[in-house]
Design a protein around this motif. Structure first.
Motif, PDB file in Angstrom:
ATOM      1  N   ARG A  65       0.815  -1.216   0.000  1.00  0.00           N
ATOM      2  CA  ARG A  65       0.000   0.000   0.000  1.00  0.00           C
ATOM      3  C   ARG A  65       0.849   1.266   0.000  1.00  0.00           C
ATOM      4  N   PHE A  66       2.129   1.098   0.273  1.00  0.00           N
ATOM      5  CA  PHE A  66       3.036   2.242   0.210  1.00  0.00           C
ATOM      6  C   PHE A  66       3.656   2.383  -1.178  1.00  0.00           C
ATOM      7  N   ALA A  67       3.446   1.388  -2.028  1.00  0.00           N
ATOM      8  CA  ALA A  67       4.103   1.388  -3.337  1.00  0.00           C
ATOM      9  C   ALA A  67       3.690   2.578  -4.188  1.00  0.00           C
ATOM     10  N   ASP A  68       2.434   2.989  -4.095  1.00  0.00           N
ATOM     11  CA  ASP A  68       1.964   4.112  -4.900  1.00  0.00           C
ATOM     12  C   ASP A  68       2.684   5.408  -4.550  1.00  0.00           C
ATOM     13  N   HIS A  69       3.283   5.447  -3.359  1.00  0.00           N
ATOM     14  CA  HIS A  69       3.962   6.666  -2.911  1.00  0.00           C
ATOM     15  C   HIS A  69       5.476   6.612  -3.133  1.00  0.00           C
ATOM     16  N   GLU A  70       5.945   5.498  -3.683  1.00  0.00           N
ATOM     17  CA  GLU A  70       7.392   5.323  -3.816  1.00  0.00           C
ATOM     18  C   GLU A  70       8.032   6.443  -4.633  1.00  0.00           C
ATOM     19  N   GLU A  71       7.375   6.861  -5.695  1.00  0.00           N
ATOM     20  CA  GLU A  71       7.954   7.889  -6.561  1.00  0.00           C
ATOM     21  C   GLU A  71       7.334   9.262  -6.332  1.00  0.00           C
ATOM     22  N   GLU A  72       6.598   9.407  -5.232  1.00  0.00           N
ATOM     23  CA  GLU A  72       5.946  10.683  -4.959  1.00  0.00           C
ATOM     24  C   GLU A  72       6.933  11.836  -4.802  1.00  0.00           C
ATOM     25  N   PRO A  73       8.022  11.686  -4.011  1.00  0.00           N
ATOM     26  CA  PRO A  73       8.981  12.794  -3.920  1.00  0.00           C
ATOM     27  C   PRO A  73       9.560  13.179  -5.281  1.00  0.00           C
ATOM     28  N   ALA A  74       9.834  12.183  -6.112  1.00  0.00           N
ATOM     29  CA  ALA A  74      10.363  12.477  -7.447  1.00  0.00           C
ATOM     30  C   ALA A  74       9.350  13.253  -8.285  1.00  0.00           C
ATOM     31  N   ARG A  75       8.072  12.867  -8.195  1.00  0.00           N
ATOM     32  CA  ARG A  75       7.036  13.595  -8.957  1.00  0.00           C
ATOM     33  C   ARG A  75       6.926  15.035  -8.484  1.00  0.00           C
ATOM     34  N   HIS A 132      12.523  -1.430   1.338  1.00  0.00           N
ATOM     35  CA  HIS A 132      12.541  -1.630  -0.115  1.00  0.00           C
ATOM     36  C   HIS A 132      11.948  -0.413  -0.830  1.00  0.00           C
ATOM     37  N   PHE A 133      10.839   0.089  -0.305  1.00  0.00           N
ATOM     38  CA  PHE A 133      10.188   1.245  -0.921  1.00  0.00           C
ATOM     39  C   PHE A 133      10.961   2.530  -0.631  1.00  0.00           C
ATOM     40  N   ARG A 134      11.554   2.583   0.532  1.00  0.00           N
ATOM     41  CA  ARG A 134      12.368   3.762   0.849  1.00  0.00           C
ATOM     42  C   ARG A 134      13.550   3.864  -0.116  1.00  0.00           C
ATOM     43  N   ALA A 135      14.214   2.744  -0.359  1.00  0.00           N
ATOM     44  CA  ALA A 135      15.345   2.751  -1.285  1.00  0.00           C
ATOM     45  C   ALA A 135      14.889   3.134  -2.688  1.00  0.00           C
ATOM     46  N   GLY A 136      13.724   2.646  -3.090  1.00  0.00           N
ATOM     47  CA  GLY A 136      13.197   3.012  -4.400  1.00  0.00           C
ATOM     48  C   GLY A 136      12.884   4.494  -4.495  1.00  0.00           C
ATOM     49  N   ALA A 137      12.356   5.058  -3.413  1.00  0.00           N
ATOM     50  CA  ALA A 137      12.060   6.490  -3.379  1.00  0.00           C
ATOM     51  C   ALA A 137      13.330   7.313  -3.505  1.00  0.00           C
ATOM     52  N   GLU A 138      14.390   6.846  -2.854  1.00  0.00           N
ATOM     53  CA  GLU A 138      15.667   7.559  -2.932  1.00  0.00           C
ATOM     54  C   GLU A 138      16.227   7.542  -4.349  1.00  0.00           C
ATOM     55  N   ARG A 139      16.159   6.380  -4.997  1.00  0.00           N
ATOM     56  CA  ARG A 139      16.680   6.278  -6.374  1.00  0.00           C
ATOM     57  C   ARG A 139      15.889   7.169  -7.324  1.00  0.00           C
ATOM     58  N   ALA A 140      14.563   7.132  -7.199  1.00  0.00           N
ATOM     59  CA  ALA A 140      13.723   7.932  -8.091  1.00  0.00           C
ATOM     60  C   ALA A 140      13.956   9.421  -7.875  1.00  0.00           C
ATOM     61  N   LEU A 141      14.075   9.831  -6.618  1.00  0.00           N
ATOM     62  CA  LEU A 141      14.297  11.244  -6.331  1.00  0.00           C
ATOM     63  C   LEU A 141      15.665  11.691  -6.817  1.00  0.00           C
ATOM     64  N   VAL A 161      18.900  10.860  -0.295  1.00  0.00           N
ATOM     65  CA  VAL A 161      18.942  10.068   0.939  1.00  0.00           C
ATOM     66  C   VAL A 161      18.471  10.906   2.126  1.00  0.00           C
ATOM     67  N   GLN A 162      18.938  12.147   2.193  1.00  0.00           N
ATOM     68  CA  GLN A 162      18.550  13.014   3.304  1.00  0.00           C
ATOM     69  C   GLN A 162      17.084  13.426   3.224  1.00  0.00           C
ATOM     70  N   LEU A 163      16.638  13.808   2.061  1.00  0.00           N
ATOM     71  CA  LEU A 163      15.261  14.271   1.897  1.00  0.00           C
ATOM     72  C   LEU A 163      14.251  13.158   2.172  1.00  0.00           C
ATOM     73  N   VAL A 164      14.470  11.999   1.600  1.00  0.00           N
ATOM     74  CA  VAL A 164      13.563  10.878   1.839  1.00  0.00           C
ATOM     75  C   VAL A 164      13.654  10.417   3.283  1.00  0.00           C
ATOM     76  N   GLY A 165      14.874  10.371   3.817  1.00  0.00           N
ATOM     77  CA  GLY A 165      15.052   9.943   5.204  1.00  0.00           C
ATOM     78  C   GLY A 165      14.310  10.820   6.190  1.00  0.00           C
ATOM     79  N   VAL A 166      14.359  12.122   5.979  1.00  0.00           N
ATOM     80  CA  VAL A 166      13.657  13.045   6.869  1.00  0.00           C
ATOM     81  C   VAL A 166      12.147  12.839   6.786  1.00  0.00           C
ATOM     82  N   GLN A 167      11.620  12.720   5.587  1.00  0.00           N
ATOM     83  CA  GLN A 167      10.169  12.534   5.453  1.00  0.00           C
ATOM     84  C   GLN A 167       9.708  11.218   6.075  1.00  0.00           C
TER      85      GLN A 167
END
Length: 213
Positions: A65-75, A132-141, A161-167
C-alpha cells in the motif's frame, strides 16, 4: 483507444485488490504472524501460486500500500514551479499532506489506518520490508534531481537520501504516536513544528540546490 484499462487489466486489478483486502482483514483480526499465506489465498479464492504472482512475499501483502507513494517525492520535484527549489517543493508538499491527513505522513487516525500502522510497527519484518520502498524512493528522487537541477549524480544521491530519510522519519514519528492513541488533531501542531524544524535543518545544507536546470 479511450485510455481505459481493458478487461484483462481490470480483472488483474480486482484480483490484486481482493487478495490485499482478504490479507489485511485476516491479519488485523488474527495477527500478522498467526495467519499463513495459504489461509489468505483461501479467503481470496485464489491459489497460493496466484497469490505469489501478485505479492512476492507475505510482507508485500501489507506494505504494498506504500508502493503508490514510492515515486511521490520524485514527482513533486519534477512538477515543481520553475522558481521553486526541490527542498521548498517537498516541504510544501509534506505540510499539505499533514493538513489533509494524508496517511503517508503518518497523521491519519481513521480506525483502519491506525490499525494498519500498529500492525506494521509491531512486526519487524514489515518495517524491514518498507526499506525496499524507501530505497526506491531515494533512487527515483536522485534521478529527478539529476534531470531537473544542475547538480552531480553524487550530490543528487546524497540529497535524496537526506530528503527521503527526513520525510520517512517524520511520518514514522506521527504514525507511532497515532497508532497508540494520540488523536490526529492533537498531534497536528506538533507534527507541523517537527516538519518545519526538519526542513530548516536540511536547508542549511540543501538550500543551495538550484530551482531548475
Amino acid at each position: 483507444m479511450n485510455g481505459e484499462p481493458g478487461l484483462r487489466e481490470r480483472k488483474k486489478r480486482r484480483t490484486h485488490a481482493a487478495i490485499s483486502e482478504a490479507a489485511i482483514a485476516l491479519f488485523l483480526e488474527h495477527g500478522y504472524t498467526r495467519v499463513p499465506v495459504t489461509r489468505v489465498a483461501e479467503a481470496a479464492e485464489v491459489s497460493k501460486r496466484t497469490l505469489f504472482a501478485y505479492f512476492p512475499t507475505k510482507e508485500d501483502l501489507v506494505v504494498h500500500r506504500f508502493a503508490d507513494h514510492e515515486e511521490e517525492p520524485a514527482r513533486v520535484v519534477r512538477d515543481r514551479p520553475a522558481d521553486s527549489t526541490p527542498l521548498a517543493a517537498l516541504r510544501t508538499h509534506f505540510l499539505a499532506g499533514l493538513r489533509e491527513r494524508d496517511p503517508i505522513t503518518g497523521l491519519n487516525d481513521r480506525v483502519e489506518v491506525r490499525a494498519l500502522y500498529q500492525m506494521i510497527l509491531d512486526n519487524p519484518p514489515l518495517v524491514a520490508r518498507l526499506e525496499h520502498f524507501r530505497a526506491g524512493a531515494e533512487r527515483a528522487l536522485a534521478q529527478a534531481l539529476c534531470d531537473t537541477a544542475d547538480t552531480t549524480a553524487l550530490t543528487a544521491r546524497l540529497a535524496a537520501v537526506q530528503l527521503v530519510g527526513v520525510q520517512w522519519a517524520l511520518a514514522h514519528d506521527n504514525a507511532q504516536r497515532l497508532a497508540y492513541g494520540e488523536p490526529a488533531d492533537e498531534r497536528y501542531a506538533g507534527a507541523v513544528r517537527d516538519a518545519e524544524h526538519a526542513f530548516a535543518l536540511l536547508a542549511n545544507g540543501l538550500g543551495v540546490l538550484p530551482a531548475r536546470g
